[in-house]
Design an enzyme around this catalytic site. Structure first.
Site, mmCIF file in Angstrom:
data_model
loop_
_atom_site.group_PDB
_atom_site.id
_atom_site.type_symbol
_atom_site.label_atom_id
_atom_site.label_comp_id
_atom_site.label_asym_id
_atom_site.label_seq_id
_atom_site.Cartn_x
_atom_site.Cartn_y
_atom_site.Cartn_z
ATOM 1 N N SER A 147 0.853 -1.200 0.000
ATOM 2 C CA SER A 147 0.000 0.000 0.000
ATOM 3 C C SER A 147 0.883 1.243 0.000
ATOM 4 O O SER A 147 2.081 1.170 0.279
ATOM 5 C CB SER A 147 -0.850 -0.019 1.273
ATOM 6 O OG SER A 147 -1.450 1.239 1.530
ATOM 7 N N TYR A 160 -3.624 -0.202 9.828
ATOM 8 C CA TYR A 160 -3.405 -0.551 8.417
ATOM 9 C C TYR A 160 -1.960 -0.210 8.009
ATOM 10 O O TYR A 160 -1.278 -1.016 7.357
ATOM 11 C CB TYR A 160 -4.416 0.224 7.572
ATOM 12 C CG TYR A 160 -4.461 -0.126 6.096
ATOM 13 C CD1 TYR A 160 -5.113 -1.270 5.653
ATOM 14 C CD2 TYR A 160 -3.880 0.715 5.153
ATOM 15 C CE1 TYR A 160 -5.178 -1.572 4.291
ATOM 16 C CE2 TYR A 160 -3.944 0.423 3.794
ATOM 17 C CZ TYR A 160 -4.594 -0.722 3.373
ATOM 18 O OH TYR A 160 -4.656 -1.017 2.029
HETATM 19 P P1 NAP Z 1 -11.799 -5.131 -1.130
HETATM 20 O O1 NAP Z 1 -12.573 -4.586 -2.299
HETATM 21 O O2 NAP Z 1 -12.247 -4.832 0.245
HETATM 22 O O3 NAP Z 1 -11.489 -6.697 -1.284
HETATM 23 C C1 NAP Z 1 -10.770 -7.421 -0.301
HETATM 24 C C2 NAP Z 1 -11.142 -8.866 -0.378
HETATM 25 O O4 NAP Z 1 -10.493 -9.607 0.676
HETATM 26 C C3 NAP Z 1 -12.645 -9.097 -0.197
HETATM 27 O O5 NAP Z 1 -13.079 -10.073 -1.121
HETATM 28 C C4 NAP Z 1 -12.720 -9.619 1.234
HETATM 29 O O6 NAP Z 1 -13.849 -10.397 1.514
HETATM 30 C C5 NAP Z 1 -11.446 -10.443 1.303
HETATM 31 N N1 NAP Z 1 -11.085 -10.766 2.680
HETATM 32 C C6 NAP Z 1 -11.046 -9.930 3.748
HETATM 33 N N2 NAP Z 1 -10.708 -10.589 4.858
HETATM 34 C C7 NAP Z 1 -10.512 -11.895 4.486
HETATM 35 C C8 NAP Z 1 -10.157 -13.082 5.177
HETATM 36 N N3 NAP Z 1 -9.923 -13.083 6.500
HETATM 37 N N4 NAP Z 1 -10.058 -14.251 4.479
HETATM 38 C C9 NAP Z 1 -10.318 -14.278 3.158
HETATM 39 N N5 NAP Z 1 -10.659 -13.197 2.441
HETATM 40 C C10 NAP Z 1 -10.761 -11.998 3.098
HETATM 41 O O7 NAP Z 1 -10.336 -4.557 -1.236
HETATM 42 P P2 NAP Z 1 -9.464 -4.120 -2.491
HETATM 43 O O8 NAP Z 1 -9.520 -2.635 -2.563
HETATM 44 O O9 NAP Z 1 -9.721 -4.933 -3.702
HETATM 45 O O10 NAP Z 1 -8.055 -4.465 -1.854
HETATM 46 C C11 NAP Z 1 -7.359 -5.680 -2.082
HETATM 47 C C12 NAP Z 1 -5.998 -5.530 -1.419
HETATM 48 O O11 NAP Z 1 -5.340 -4.382 -1.925
HETATM 49 C C13 NAP Z 1 -6.074 -5.332 0.098
HETATM 50 O O12 NAP Z 1 -4.981 -5.994 0.707
HETATM 51 C C14 NAP Z 1 -5.934 -3.833 0.258
HETATM 52 O O13 NAP Z 1 -5.440 -3.465 1.502
HETATM 53 C C15 NAP Z 1 -4.965 -3.531 -0.855
HETATM 54 N N6 NAP Z 1 -4.955 -2.164 -1.339
HETATM 55 C C16 NAP Z 1 -6.085 -1.558 -1.780
HETATM 56 C C17 NAP Z 1 -5.993 -0.258 -2.291
HETATM 57 C C18 NAP Z 1 -7.166 0.507 -2.809
HETATM 58 O O14 NAP Z 1 -7.010 1.719 -3.044
HETATM 59 N N7 NAP Z 1 -8.316 -0.091 -3.032
HETATM 60 C C19 NAP Z 1 -4.765 0.376 -2.344
HETATM 61 C C20 NAP Z 1 -3.636 -0.293 -1.842
HETATM 62 C C21 NAP Z 1 -3.743 -1.553 -1.355
HETATM 63 P P3 NAP Z 1 -15.136 -9.718 2.270
HETATM 64 O O15 NAP Z 1 -15.858 -8.941 1.244
HETATM 65 O O16 NAP Z 1 -15.895 -10.869 2.816
HETATM 66 O O17 NAP Z 1 -14.589 -8.848 3.374
HETATM 67 C C1 GCO Z 2 -6.997 5.129 3.126
HETATM 68 C C2 GCO Z 2 -7.061 4.170 1.977
HETATM 69 C C3 GCO Z 2 -5.689 3.630 1.616
HETATM 70 C C4 GCO Z 2 -5.774 2.805 0.360
HETATM 71 C C5 GCO Z 2 -4.500 2.215 -0.118
HETATM 72 C C6 GCO Z 2 -3.493 3.229 -0.505
HETATM 73 O O1 GCO Z 2 -7.926 5.136 3.917
HETATM 74 O O2 GCO Z 2 -6.037 5.902 3.184
HETATM 75 O O3 GCO Z 2 -7.993 3.172 2.154
HETATM 76 O O4 GCO Z 2 -5.043 3.085 2.677
HETATM 77 O O5 GCO Z 2 -6.733 1.817 0.452
HETATM 78 O O6 GCO Z 2 -4.011 1.207 0.712
HETATM 79 O O7 GCO Z 2 -2.410 2.602 -1.106
#
Ligand code: NAP
Ligand code: GCO
Length: 267
Positions: A147, A160
């Site tokens: 992240s 986080y």
């Molecule tokens: P999301 O839309 O919330 O999807 C996360 C997925 O992980 C969901 O399907 C969730 O299922 C599943 N999950 C959560 N806890 C779990 C567990 N204990 N066992 C199995 N599955 C589980 O998130 P996303 O935005 O696609 O993010 C995916 C990854 O990228 C995460 O690690 C997040 O921190 C990272 N990330 C996201 C962003 C962003 O801007 N979106 C940026 C940087 C990093 P449920 O729906 O049941 O909770």
């Molecule tokens: C926040 C966001 C971020 C992003 C992502 C950034 O609240 O600042 O959710 O943490 O999800 O991880 O890279």
């Protein structure tokens, strides 16, 4: 095809955790297009069923398992089943993650632990379960979804940021410890990507204006937009393929330039 062959994932088995939708789904879809067999898990049967249907719509026959990635026994059981039913895992993407946006002084230790459990302990648990198979196979790719918060802090995301900073170091440590077995462990650090996880930060306000955080991110990103899940597909294929065989312990930030930018100068 020369160099393009190095990017092929033909014949590979890829496990992407928490990949019924969002970033995990986009990465798994790209892997399927590059030739891999897709395995994913989610916590609930309903989400796994939805995921299988969504992959089918893309023409992908994905294998879905119900498994909580924080449960060590359940993960070991799932990996054993995958090895029997699909094959030994060549590529693991630790994607499942949660966030709790709560000011630190209002956050309970239990809430802090829940985030650490899913975002940091689980990648350790799942990696530990797949590495022995990779060692036997003679190769492996582990990609941890890090992240901006692996490098930066901000109000309300202490747990986080602690987890994602830790995940960056777990990435380097897996690379250090298992590099000699031809296992590459790298991270992807997505910038701000439009998914359900960030939907609350993009909500249109009652007066029809954009959320202040949405405007803040646009101003903070040289690309002047939120990322799309598709922006992560090319980098994820690169890190899963032979094209990155000498890239190890690296975090590839896919952030439209956020980490390079000091911010807009005052007018
Ligand atoms: P999301 O839309 O919330 O999807 C996360 C997925 O992980 C969901 O399907 C969730 O299922 C599943 N999950 C959560 N806890 C779990 C567990 N204990 N066992 C199995 N599955 C589980 O998130 P996303 O935005 O696609 O993010 C995916 C990854 O990228 C995460 O690690 C997040 O921190 C990272 N990330 C996201 C962003 C962003 O801007 N979106 C940026 C940087 C990093 P449920 O729906 O049941 O909770
Ligand atoms: C926040 C966001 C971020 C992003 C992502 C950034 O609240 O600042 O959710 O943490 O999800 O991880 O890279």
């Amino acid at each position: 095809m020369g160099i393009l062959n190095d990017f092929s994932l033909e014949g590979k088995v890829a496990l992407v955790t928490g990949a019924s939708y969002g970033i995990g789904f986009a990465i798994a879809t790209a892997y399927a297009q590059a030739g891999a067999t897709i395995v994913f898990n989610d916590i609930k049967q309903e989400l796994v069923d939805k995921g299988i249907a969504a992959y089918k719509e893309e023409g992908i026959e994905a294998h879905g398992y119900v498994c909580d990635v924080t449960d060590e026994d359940a993960v070991a059981g799932m990996v054993k089943k995958i090895e029997e039913e699909v094959g030994v895992i060549d590529i693991l993407v630790n994607n499942a993650g949660i966030i709790k946006r709560i000011p630190m002084l209002e956050m309970s230790a239990d809430q802090f632990r829940q985030v650490i459990d899913v975002d940091l302990n689980a990648p350790f648990i799942v990696s530990k379960a797949v590495i022995p198979g990779m060692i036997k196979k003679g190769h492996g790719k582990i990609i941890n979804i890090c992240s901006m918060m692996s490098e930066l802090g901000r109000e309300t995301v202490s747990a986080y940021a602690a987890a994602k900073g830790g995940l960056k170091m777990l990435t380097r440590n897996i690379a250090s410890e298992y590099g000699e077995f031809n296992i590459q462990c790298n991270g992807i650090g997505p910038g701000y990507i439009a998914t359900p996880q960030t939907a609350p930060l993009r909500e249109i306000q009652p007066d029809g204006s954009r959320h202040p955080f949405d405007q803040f991110i646009i101003a903070k990103t040289p690309a002047a937009r939120w990322g799309d899940t598709a922006d992560l597909q090319g980098p994820a294929v690169f890190l899963a393929s032979d094209a990155s065989n000498f890239v190890n312990g690296h975090v590839l930030y896919v952030d439209g330039g956020i980490l390079a930018y000091i911010g807009k100068q005052p007018q």
